[in-house]
Design an enzyme around this catalytic site. Sequence first.
Site, PDB file in Angstrom:
ATOM      1  N   CYS A  87      -4.240  -6.421   4.976  1.00  0.00           N
ATOM      2  CA  CYS A  87      -3.741  -7.720   4.538  1.00  0.00           C
ATOM      3  C   CYS A  87      -3.378  -8.588   5.754  1.00  0.00           C
ATOM      4  CB  CYS A  87      -2.601  -7.540   3.548  1.00  0.00           C
ATOM      5  SG  CYS A  87      -2.364  -8.985   2.508  1.00  0.00           S
ATOM      6  N   HIS A 181      -3.872  -3.499  -0.082  1.00  0.00           N
ATOM      7  CA  HIS A 181      -2.834  -2.626   0.480  1.00  0.00           C
ATOM      8  C   HIS A 181      -3.062  -1.175   0.059  1.00  0.00           C
ATOM      9  CE1 HIS A 181       0.128  -5.597   2.028  1.00  0.00           C
ATOM     10  NE2 HIS A 181      -0.432  -6.392   1.128  1.00  0.00           N
ATOM     11  N   GLU A 183      -1.927   1.393   1.340  1.00  0.00           N
ATOM     12  CA  GLU A 183      -0.705   2.180   1.532  1.00  0.00           C
ATOM     13  C   GLU A 183       0.209   2.128   0.311  1.00  0.00           C
ATOM     14  OE1 GLU A 183      -1.244  -0.773   2.650  1.00  0.00           O
ATOM     15  OE2 GLU A 183       0.601  -1.956   2.694  1.00  0.00           O
TER      16      GLU A 183
END
Length: 207
Positions: A87, A181, A183
């Site tokens: 991002c 994202h 994660e």
Amino acid sequence: MTDRSRGAAPPLVGVLAVHGAVSEHVDAVRAVGGDPRRVGSVVELDAVQAVVIPGGESTTIRLAAGEDLLAALARRVRDGLPALGTCAGLIALADHIAGGEEPIVGGLDVTVERNGYGRQVASFEAPLEYAPGWDGDPEPDGVFIRAPRITHVGDGVDVVARCRGDIVAVRRGDIVGTAYHPELTGDRRLHAWIVGRARAYHPGTHA
Ligand code: GLN
């Protein structure tokens, strides 16, 4: 036959820790066998074998990291340090930011448009389609939070993932950037990739 990697210490994977979603990346790196290190200075950057640039606000990353650390990042990434940007981290790694902003770190020959999916309630989840070779289980959704849109991809840049037809993750050599994202979901393939590249990384100055 000997396997020299067996029993070797886990590779040191830096997570740029000046702003943004740092701890999620630290956890993801550890979950796939890396030794995560928070990087907030040039000395800390010097110690790592790969670097992750988290999401957040790219303007804040630019200001919080400061010129010396950004210059060191740019130099090491150009010299082959494996890098993953998510991002705002993708924005940091992009060679071109629409609207004429200077590159932050650079290295990926792509153009990104900040907040390219809209500025207000522009967060969404949608299915990702990874390119062959990036398979994993489960097939996760991408989480997009005021995400950059990749509007141009240069020669030599490969598509890693698409979402609704848009290119949303790209790779050139040992640099990967994602508009979403990973994660924040169970999607560990990109962290597994960077840990693997960190393990294989040998700076040119070493024999
Ligand atoms: N909109 C942010 C920027 O332009 C990126 C958002 C994110 O990293 N989740 O920097």
